[in-house]
Design a protein around this motif. Structure first.
Motif, PDB file in Angstrom:
ATOM      1  N   ALA A  13       0.831  -1.206   0.000  1.00  0.00           N
ATOM      2  CA  ALA A  13       0.000   0.000   0.000  1.00  0.00           C
ATOM      3  C   ALA A  13       0.867   1.259   0.000  1.00  0.00           C
ATOM      4  CB  ALA A  13      -0.939  -0.002   1.199  1.00  0.00           C
ATOM      5  N   VAL A  14       1.982   1.219   0.723  1.00  0.00           N
ATOM      6  CA  VAL A  14       2.898   2.359   0.741  1.00  0.00           C
ATOM      7  C   VAL A  14       3.420   2.646  -0.665  1.00  0.00           C
ATOM      8  CG1 VAL A  14       5.204   3.115   1.494  1.00  0.00           C
ATOM      9  CG2 VAL A  14       3.588   2.168   3.151  1.00  0.00           C
ATOM     10  N   GLY A  15       3.789   1.582  -1.390  1.00  0.00           N
ATOM     11  CA  GLY A  15       4.246   1.777  -2.760  1.00  0.00           C
ATOM     12  C   GLY A  15       3.178   2.395  -3.632  1.00  0.00           C
ATOM     13  N   VAL A  16       1.942   1.910  -3.498  1.00  0.00           N
ATOM     14  CA  VAL A  16       0.835   2.446  -4.290  1.00  0.00           C
ATOM     15  C   VAL A  16       0.594   3.916  -3.956  1.00  0.00           C
ATOM     16  CG1 VAL A  16      -1.652   2.304  -4.691  1.00  0.00           C
ATOM     17  CG2 VAL A  16      -0.282   0.211  -4.604  1.00  0.00           C
ATOM     18  N   VAL A  17       0.608   4.252  -2.664  1.00  0.00           N
ATOM     19  CA  VAL A  17       0.377   5.640  -2.238  1.00  0.00           C
ATOM     20  C   VAL A  17       1.458   6.561  -2.799  1.00  0.00           C
ATOM     21  CG1 VAL A  17       0.353   7.200  -0.250  1.00  0.00           C
ATOM     22  CG2 VAL A  17      -0.949   5.065  -0.179  1.00  0.00           C
ATOM     23  N   CYS A  18       2.705   6.121  -2.757  1.00  0.00           N
ATOM     24  CA  CYS A  18       3.792   6.937  -3.323  1.00  0.00           C
ATOM     25  C   CYS A  18       3.544   7.182  -4.807  1.00  0.00           C
ATOM     26  CB  CYS A  18       5.133   6.251  -3.124  1.00  0.00           C
ATOM     27  SG  CYS A  18       5.734   6.245  -1.417  1.00  0.00           S
ATOM     28  N   GLY A  19       3.100   6.144  -5.518  1.00  0.00           N
ATOM     29  CA  GLY A  19       2.793   6.307  -6.934  1.00  0.00           C
ATOM     30  C   GLY A  19       1.633   7.262  -7.156  1.00  0.00           C
ATOM     31  N   LEU A  20       0.610   7.175  -6.319  1.00  0.00           N
ATOM     32  CA  LEU A  20      -0.541   8.076  -6.449  1.00  0.00           C
ATOM     33  C   LEU A  20      -0.157   9.524  -6.187  1.00  0.00           C
ATOM     34  CD1 LEU A  20      -3.325   5.955  -4.720  1.00  0.00           C
ATOM     35  CD2 LEU A  20      -3.112   6.460  -7.160  1.00  0.00           C
ATOM     36  N   VAL A  21       0.725   9.744  -5.220  1.00  0.00           N
ATOM     37  CA  VAL A  21       1.203  11.109  -4.947  1.00  0.00           C
ATOM     38  C   VAL A  21       1.961  11.642  -6.164  1.00  0.00           C
ATOM     39  CG1 VAL A  21       2.754  12.514  -3.530  1.00  0.00           C
ATOM     40  CG2 VAL A  21       1.270  10.812  -2.449  1.00  0.00           C
ATOM     41  N   ASN A  22       2.822  10.813  -6.740  1.00  0.00           N
ATOM     42  CA  ASN A  22       3.526  11.220  -7.963  1.00  0.00           C
ATOM     43  C   ASN A  22       2.538  11.635  -9.039  1.00  0.00           C
ATOM     44  OD1 ASN A  22       6.237  10.864  -7.199  1.00  0.00           O
ATOM     45  ND2 ASN A  22       6.230   8.707  -7.746  1.00  0.00           N
ATOM     46  N   ALA A  23       1.527  10.778  -9.260  1.00  0.00           N
ATOM     47  CA  ALA A  23       0.554  11.038 -10.319  1.00  0.00           C
ATOM     48  C   ALA A  23      -0.253  12.306 -10.037  1.00  0.00           C
ATOM     49  CB  ALA A  23      -0.381   9.847 -10.466  1.00  0.00           C
ATOM     50  N   ALA A  24      -0.621  12.516  -8.775  1.00  0.00           N
ATOM     51  CA  ALA A  24      -1.394  13.716  -8.434  1.00  0.00           C
ATOM     52  C   ALA A  24      -0.586  14.981  -8.697  1.00  0.00           C
ATOM     53  CB  ALA A  24      -1.820  13.653  -6.964  1.00  0.00           C
ATOM     54  N   LEU A  25       0.688  14.944  -8.352  1.00  0.00           N
ATOM     55  CA  LEU A  25       1.543  16.105  -8.614  1.00  0.00           C
ATOM     56  C   LEU A  25       1.670  16.380 -10.106  1.00  0.00           C
ATOM     57  CD1 LEU A  25       4.421  15.455  -6.026  1.00  0.00           C
ATOM     58  CD2 LEU A  25       2.651  17.224  -5.904  1.00  0.00           C
ATOM     59  N   ILE A  26       1.701  15.303 -10.893  1.00  0.00           N
ATOM     60  CA  ILE A  26       1.875  15.446 -12.342  1.00  0.00           C
ATOM     61  C   ILE A  26       0.564  15.820 -13.028  1.00  0.00           C
ATOM     62  CG2 ILE A  26       2.424  14.170 -14.457  1.00  0.00           C
ATOM     63  CD1 ILE A  26       4.333  12.454 -12.624  1.00  0.00           C
ATOM     64  N   ALA A  27      -0.510  15.082 -12.693  1.00  0.00           N
ATOM     65  CA  ALA A  27      -1.781  15.269 -13.398  1.00  0.00           C
ATOM     66  C   ALA A  27      -2.528  16.520 -12.943  1.00  0.00           C
ATOM     67  CB  ALA A  27      -2.660  14.034 -13.196  1.00  0.00           C
ATOM     68  N   TYR A  28      -2.526  16.780 -11.628  1.00  0.00           N
ATOM     69  CA  TYR A  28      -3.303  17.901 -11.102  1.00  0.00           C
ATOM     70  C   TYR A  28      -2.431  19.087 -10.700  1.00  0.00           C
ATOM     71  CZ  TYR A  28      -6.790  14.210 -10.965  1.00  0.00           C
ATOM     72  OH  TYR A  28      -7.634  13.192 -11.319  1.00  0.00           O
ATOM     73  N   GLY A  29      -1.205  18.807 -10.246  1.00  0.00           N
ATOM     74  CA  GLY A  29      -0.297  19.899  -9.905  1.00  0.00           C
ATOM     75  C   GLY A  29       0.471  20.409 -11.092  1.00  0.00           C
ATOM     76  N   LYS A  30       0.372  19.704 -12.229  1.00  0.00           N
ATOM     77  CA  LYS A  30       1.023  20.095 -13.485  1.00  0.00           C
ATOM     78  C   LYS A  30       2.540  20.182 -13.369  1.00  0.00           C
ATOM     79  CE  LYS A  30      -3.008  20.333 -15.318  1.00  0.00           C
ATOM     80  NZ  LYS A  30      -3.456  19.204 -16.201  1.00  0.00           N
TER      81      LYS A  30
END
Length: 320
Positions: A106-123
């Motif tokens: 789950a920690v690995g998945v959360v780290c990936g989701l944070v990356n994606a959020a920064l890229i997709a929504y934080g641009k």
């Protein structure tokens, strides 16, 4: 003109263009078997598989990201953090090892989701977002472990062993993760969406693909694969180490590119990534058998990576 040249390309030339990494691996194996009598021994070949396992698992996850035209520099640090979390929750927190393993994934998945959020929504550019996660994950691993290795639960440490007398479990895990990556890329909607986004993100969006949602899935998968790689590495070492897998993200990206993926996105295969990881492992193993200095080994690996990127660049120019 280039289109006409491609149209006239023979089937053999097309096959070679798509499977150049596999041909290179065969040539490399033949050359090393001639140069070293020990190379083709069963023990050494199994050792090559074990050496390739962690890099290959990381690279399978990185393939998803690179196919979309992104990059993930955090996988090595996420692998270390996931292993530390597993070891800490199973020892200091006293959780059963299956629960600790689930928390680690789950920690690995959360780290990936944070990356994606920064890229997709934080641009943020993928390079910057994942570079930040590289530092965050490595720092958290050091904080949780207080800079010291933590023993892995005995049940999990068996992953670093063998089935019977010969078959290493890390090799089995590598093959399973490779099959999962192949199925995701070739047989699922998220896989098809990855190729579409990498080919042309705006066209993918106009065709109805929810690009941001697919990026969340893509980077979450990369984080999950990194967690598995971290667990396998820690099992081999019988302890989770906060500085483990340092620099492995570069090997993972190199394996993907050597395997024929394009850094511009839209191209990449799980099989190619597997071959790329084997090429790196075979090179290192063969150079060790030939008593080549570790310093020169870095030079050779760097040249191979540069050539792979050059081939990708020339191939893309030829299709324009």
């Amino acid at each position: 003109m280039s289109s006409n040249v491609l149209a006239r390309r023979s089937p053999a030339a097309s096959w070679f263009a798509e499977n150049g990494a596999l041909v290179a691996l065969v040539v490399l194996v033949v050359a090393l078997s001639l140069l070293s009598a020990d190379f083709l021994s069963v023990t050494n070949l199994l050792n090559v598989g074990v050496q390739a396992a962690v890099t290959a698992i990381l690279a399978f996850g990185a393939t998803f990201v690179i196919v979309t035209g992104g990059i993930d520099l955090s996988v090595g640090s996420v692998a270390a953090l996931s292993a530390i979390v597993l070891a800490w929750t199973a020892t200091s927190a006293g959780l059963p090892w299956p629960v600790a393993t689930a928390v680690s994934l789950a920690v690995g998945v959360v780290c990936g989701l944070v990356n994606a959020a920064l890229i997709a929504y934080g641009k943020l550019p993928p390079f910057i977002a994942t570079l930040a996660m590289l530092g965050i994950a490595r720092g958290l691993a050091l904080v949780i472990s207080q800079g010291s290795p933590i023993a892995m639960p005995d049940a999990v440490s068996t992953l670093g062993g063998t089935f019977g007398d010969y078959l290493p479990i890390p090799v089995v895990v590598m093959v399973i993760m490779g099959l999962i990556a192949a199925v995701v890329l070739n047989r699922t909607y998220p896989g098809r969406a990855m190729y579409a986004i990498g080919g042309n993100e705006e066209a993918a969006r106009l065709s109805g693909i929810k690009v941001n949602r697919q990026k969340l899935i893509t980077y979450a998968l990369s984080g999950a694969f990194a967690a598995v790689a971290g667990i396998v590495l820690a099992s081999r070492l019988a302890s989770a180490q906060p500085q483990a897998a340092a620099g492995y993200e570069l090997d993972a990206i190199a394996a993907v590119v050597i395997g024929g993926a394009s850094l511009s996105g839209g191209k990449g295969r799980a099989l190619g990534t597997f071959v790329g990881a084997l090429i790196l492992a075979v090179l290192r193993n063969g150079l060790n058998l030939l008593s080549v200095s570790a310093f020169w080994q870095q030079v050779v690996i760097g040249v191979v990576i540069a050539l792979a990127v050059l081939v990708d660049t020339l191939r893309r120019r030829g299709t324009n």
